[in-house]
Each structure stands twice: as structure tokens, then as C-alpha cells.
Design a protein around this motif. Structure first.
Motif, PDB file in Angstrom:
ATOM      1  N   LEU A 286       0.827  -1.207   0.000  1.00 44.30           N
ATOM      2  CA  LEU A 286       0.000   0.000   0.000  1.00 44.30           C
ATOM      3  C   LEU A 286       0.864   1.262   0.000  1.00 44.30           C
ATOM      4  N   ASP A 287       0.226   2.367  -0.336  1.00 42.59           N
ATOM      5  CA  ASP A 287       0.878   3.675  -0.330  1.00 42.59           C
ATOM      6  C   ASP A 287       0.919   4.181   1.123  1.00 42.59           C
ATOM      7  N   ALA A 288       2.144   4.330   1.651  1.00 44.14           N
ATOM      8  CA  ALA A 288       2.301   4.682   3.076  1.00 44.14           C
ATOM      9  C   ALA A 288       1.953   6.141   3.353  1.00 44.14           C
ATOM     10  N   LEU A 324      -7.753  -0.151   2.015  1.00 48.11           N
ATOM     11  CA  LEU A 324      -8.507  -1.365   2.318  1.00 48.11           C
ATOM     12  C   LEU A 324      -7.632  -2.596   2.120  1.00 48.11           C
ATOM     13  N   ILE A 325      -7.564  -3.445   3.163  1.00 43.31           N
ATOM     14  CA  ILE A 325      -6.843  -4.713   2.994  1.00 43.31           C
ATOM     15  C   ILE A 325      -7.805  -5.861   3.296  1.00 43.31           C
ATOM     16  N   ILE A 326      -7.743  -6.862   2.439  1.00 37.92           N
ATOM     17  CA  ILE A 326      -8.710  -7.969   2.530  1.00 37.92           C
ATOM     18  C   ILE A 326      -7.952  -9.290   2.564  1.00 37.92           C
ATOM     19  N   LEU A 327      -8.297 -10.111   3.552  1.00 35.93           N
ATOM     20  CA  LEU A 327      -7.762 -11.477   3.639  1.00 35.93           C
ATOM     21  C   LEU A 327      -8.943 -12.421   3.591  1.00 35.93           C
ATOM     22  N   GLY A 347      -1.935   0.423  -4.408  1.00 36.75           N
ATOM     23  CA  GLY A 347      -1.534   1.289  -3.292  1.00 36.75           C
ATOM     24  C   GLY A 347      -2.678   1.596  -2.342  1.00 36.75           C
ATOM     25  N   ARG A 348      -3.910   1.291  -2.786  1.00 35.78           N
ATOM     26  CA  ARG A 348      -5.070   1.615  -1.939  1.00 35.78           C
ATOM     27  C   ARG A 348      -5.834   0.379  -1.484  1.00 35.78           C
ATOM     28  N   ILE A 349      -5.838  -0.646  -2.343  1.00 35.13           N
ATOM     29  CA  ILE A 349      -6.513  -1.895  -1.967  1.00 35.13           C
ATOM     30  C   ILE A 349      -5.508  -3.033  -2.065  1.00 35.13           C
ATOM     31  N   GLY A 350      -5.384  -3.807  -0.993  1.00 34.67           N
ATOM     32  CA  GLY A 350      -4.533  -4.997  -1.016  1.00 34.67           C
ATOM     33  C   GLY A 350      -5.400  -6.212  -0.748  1.00 34.67           C
TER      34      GLY A 350
END
Ligand code: ADP
Length: 482
Positions: A286-288, A324-327, A347-350
Motif C-alpha cells: 500500500l501507499d504509506a 482497504l486490505i482484505i484477507l 496502493g489503496r486496496i490490497g
């Protein structure tokens, strides 16, 4: 008091969802109330590999025409019986499906066998083991009370817990002959279910009492929207229906000691969460530099969990200024759509496709909030882990989610009791509205930290719930004896 539990999953031996967390943690919490639990589970390969030392508890010759053994042993502090029947359980794939994801075609037999073994143990199969009560979980174990009801042996009272009424174990009537039950069991007060065989239905009709995993879900399943066809039967049993909210294993899930975290912390050292946040940003690419909140999703990717809605709304969610990060893993179509959303929003969604226990801990320990947009949710555990880890839950107002998260409305904020955010309808508009509320609250670091600390203070342990189970067991045993 001695309890026999029967379940198809027990953490850490085999887990596909919250059921395993419950059956793994509840016995340890009940031990503190002087109650000893022995859990029967199937001898899947992962179970057999955990069960290094074991004894033979009983032989089951000609068990549904198969050869089987009952083993006993101890793993991770849990006393276990394992049904070792290679023809049924020693195979590739998950507990319920093959490697292609299709249900095993003999699931009716596999879980009838598990349940039958439970009934035999309850009736004295194992020398010097006589349970005072049998506690079975979900459809896979639901036939235990059915076998007990239709046997001539003296049996202890039984309790069935519904972890998710959507999974019912419904099979074609042709299999009835293979179940080894008398003809009269194929009836309204037995396992007949709209002309089919219903394992869960049979358990609900025959167990001494029924629990489900939150008070709100207990109410919801009495109605047609959530009862999934069983509401009529459940209504007839409403005097024997209880809602007991799940706890979590607060040793496994403890930000102070969690080895999966890059930095451990407590409510007084919340700033240390930044190290975990940074680790997540790197891991998900992602973009820090983005200032907004980091929202996480840890879930089975299914319609129940609202994951189709996340896939559909992901672009709009991040357009509100969050990352947003999704596992998760599950429905292949949702997996593809989430991967596409991540590719569209670098950079915004992982998105991490798969099941990863360690990463799920890091996400709770580093993300700012956890989003749980379930259409129905018997209890839900990820919001409880979120509370414990200062990862603010943003949840749909349903089932156990409604019972465990205090919405940051005006009244709760002024009383200083808010622990998260609730939204009502599971649709695009209310999800985006909730996202905006999160973004706004996140702009004030002091009030955000207050909400995190308030959540971390919530008692999400098994203590209160174990006391309720202990009380209910005692009541059912007394009722059975009188
Ligand atoms: P359900 O049992 O309906 O799936 P719960 O919220 O009760 O939902 O429990 C889900 C459990 O599974 C939690 O412990 C959650 O952390 C875990 N989980 C779900 N998906 C994943 C995943 N992809 N990787 C790791 N853990 C997961």
C-alpha cells in the motif's frame, strides 16, 4: 460435572471458521468452573497428525459396515476422543469438501457416523466415562441427540448449539436406510424435513435444549427472514432456546504477547500499533503516505458475509479516503472481483487470497478498523478480536454483531462507551455512509484512541459465557433427573 462435546472442528486441530474457535476455547473456560469436557471429533489427517500420543478407547467393529476405532488423547490442553475411521475421514481436501471444492458425496454417512459415535459414548461405550450431559455443535453433530432419542439406552440430556443455521445437513431420503434408525425416526418429530433428511432439523427436534451464539440471533432465527425454513420448529421450542454470546480465547488473542505481531502493545501503548500498521502496508504493497484510516476485512468470501458488496463497492470505499486490505477465500467469483478491484486501485486496496492465521493476527494488530458487513451473523468473532486489539469494528447491525459492538452515536459518545460503528442495511449507500463516519472519527486522534481503549476494555473473554453454559448444563441435568 462431565460433558461430552461432539463437533466437526476444534482449534487448533482443524478449523474452517468460528465453530473451531468455540469448541477449542470453551472447554478451557469451563474447566475453571469445575466442568470437564471431552470432545469427540473426526480423525481427519490434520487431527491424526496432532494426536501424537493416544490410547485406544474402544473398538467399533462393523461400524456402518466399516472398521473404526475410538481413540483418546490430549492436544493443546483439550481432552479428546477421535473417531478414527480412515474410509470416512482419511482423504484429501477440507473437512467437508474435496480439493475441487465439491462436497464429499458421503457427508451424510461421515457425520451420521460421528454423531452415532457420540451417542454410543453418551450411553456408556467407553469404560469409566459417563457424561452428565452431551453438548453437540451444528449439523455435523446434530444426529447425536437423534440417535439417543431413538435408542433404548438410558441417556443423559443433550444440548445442541447452532453456530449457523444456514448449514443444515440436508440429504436425499434414499440415505435413510443407511442411518440405522428405526422407521419412526423419519417423521415430523424426527429427521424428516420437507421429504428429505435434515440432520440439523433432527437435532433441533430431539435435543433437550437449543442454544445459539448470541441473544439477537436467537430472536432472529424465530422469524422467516433468518430461520431458513426452520423457524416453525424453533418457535415450537422457544421455551428451550437460549442465546449465549461467544467469547474468544484471550490467550491466543492477546496483543501483549501475540508472536504474530511486529510490535506488541496494550491499551496504554497504542502508538506501538504503528509498527504493525507499517508491516501491513509493506506486506500488502500500500501507499504509506495516505492519511486516512486503514480498513481490514478478514472473512470467508461469501454472500452471507457481504463480500459481494465489498467487491462491488471497493472502489467507492477507497474513494472516501480509506485504504482497504482484505484477507479471505471462498466464492471464486468474489475472489476474482476482489483481485480486480485491487489491480484497479494499486496502493489503496490490497487483497491476500487464502487462509492465513498469522496474517489475520497482524491485521487485527495493525489496521485501524475491521469491517464486518454480514447479511446475517450468528455471533461473529472477528469483531471481538478487533475489540481486543484496538482495531475498531465497523459492523452490520445483525445477530452477534449487534450484541457486541456499541455504535458511536451521540449518546454513546457523550457517555464515553462507544466501541465501534454499526450500520443497518447491508447495501452500498449505508456502507459508504459508515465509511464516511469512520473517516470523520479518524480525523480526531484523541477520540479515536478513546474508542480503541474502550473496545479493549470490553470483556470479550469466555468468562461470562462459560458461566452461562455451566448454569444451563446444571439446569438441564436437574430437569432430566426430576
Ligand atoms: P464464520 O465462522 O462464519 O466464518 P466467524 O467470524 O465466527 O465467522 O469466525 C471466523 C474465524 O475464521 C475467525 O477466527 C477469523 O479470524 C477466521 N478467518 C476467516 N477467514 C480467514 C482467513 N482467510 N485467514 C485467516 N483467518 C480467517
Amino acid at each position: 460435572m462431565q460433558v461430552l462435546a461432539v463437533a466437526s472442528e476444534v482449534f487448533p486441530l482443524v478449523k474452517t471458521g468460528g465453530l473451531a474457535d468455540v469448541t477449542g476455547a470453551l472447554p478451557l473456560a469451563l474447566a475453571r468452573h469445575g466442568i470437564s469436557v471431552r470432545t469427540l471429533l473426526p480423525g481427519y489427517p490434520s487431527v491424526m497428525s496432532h494426536l501424537k500420543k493416544h490410547k485406544s478407547a474402544a473398538r467399533l467393529d462393523d461400524f456402518f459396515g466399516l472398521s473404526a476405532r475410538l481413540l483418546s488423547g490430549k492436544v493443546a490442553g483439550l481432552d479428546l476422543f477421535v473417531l478414527d475411521c480412515p474410509a470416512l475421514f482419511d482423504r484429501e481436501g477440507g473437512p467437508y469438501s474435496d480439493i475441487s471444492g465439491a462436497d464429499h458425496s458421503d457427508n451424510w454417512l461421515r457425520f451420521a457416523a460421528l454423531s452415532k459415535a457420540g451417542a454410543l459414548i453418551a450411553s456408556g461405550l467407553v469404560a469409566r466415562f459417563r457424561p452428565d450431559i452431551v453438548h453437540v455443535h451444528d449439523w455435523q453433530a446434530a444426529m447425536t441427540p437423534v440417535y439417543l432419542r431413538f435408542s433404548d439406552d438410558l441417556s443423559p440430556p443433550s444440548l445442541i448449539t447452532i453456530h449457523n443455521i444456514a448449514f443444515q445437513g440436508q440429504f436425499a431420503p434414499i440415505h435413510f436406510a443407511g442411518l440405522g434408525l428405526p422407521e419412526r425416526a423419519f417423521a415430523l418429530d424426527g429427521i424428516e424435513y420437507y421429504g428429505d433428511i435434515g440432520f440439523l432439523k433432527g437435532g433441533l427436534a430431539t435435543a433437550t435444549a437449543i442454544t445459539t451464539v448470541s441473544p439477537t440471533y436467537a430472536q432472529e432465527i424465530c422469524g422467516s427472514e433468518f430461520g431458513m425454513g426452520l423457524e416453525g420448529l424453533i418457535n415450537t421450542r422457544s421455551d428451550d432456546l437460549y442465546g449465549i454470546t461467544n467469547g474468544i480465547d484471550t490467550v491466543q488473542w492477546d496483543p501483549v504477547n501475540d508472536p504474530a505481531l511486529a510490535a506488541n502493545y496494550r491499551s496504554t501503548t497504542l502508538k506501538r500499533r504503528r509498527t504493525n500498521r507499517q508491516a501491513l502496508i509493506e506486506r500488502f504493497g500500500l501507499d504509506a503516505s495516505l492519511p486516512g484510516p486503514l480498513l481490514s476485512v478478514i472473512s470467508r468470501l461469501t454472500w452471507q458475509k457481504g463480500m459481494d458488496l465489498i467487491a462491488e463497492t471497493a472502489d467507492a470505499i477507497v474513494a472516501e479516503g480509506v485504504s482497504l486490505i482484505i484477507l479471505g477465500a471462498g466464492d471464486p467469483e468474489i475472489e476474482v472481483r476482489l483481485a480486480q478491484a485491487a489491480a484497479r486501485n494499486p496502493g489503496r486496496i490490497g487483497f491476500f487470497k487464502g487462509y492465513n492465521e498469522e496474517l489475520s493476527h497482524l491485521m487485527q494488530g495493525g489496521a485501524d478498523a475491521i469491517l464486518v458487513p454480514s447479511r446475517f451473523e450468528p455471533c461473529g468473532l472477528t469483531q471481538l478480536y478487533g475489540l481486543r486489539y484496538g482495531c475498531v469494528p465497523v459492523v452490520a447491525r445483525t445477530g452477534g454483531l449487534a450484541d457486541t459492538v456499541i455504535d458511536a452515536n451521540e449518546a454513546a459518545l457523550s457517555a464515553g462507551v462507544a466501541t465501534g460503528f454499526q450500520f443497518s442495511a447491508v447495501n452500498r449507500a449505508s456502507l459508504l455512509h459508515a465509511t464516511r463516519r469512520v473517516c470523520e472519527a479518524f480525523r480526531s486522534p484523541t477520540s479515536w484512541a478513546r474508542m480503541q481503549r474502550q473496545g479493549m476494555k470490553a470483556d470479550v473473554s469466555w468468562e461470562r459465557s462459560a458461566a452461562r453454559y455451566a448454569h444451563l448444563y446444571a439446569k438441564l441435568i436437574e430437569k432430566n433427573g426430576s
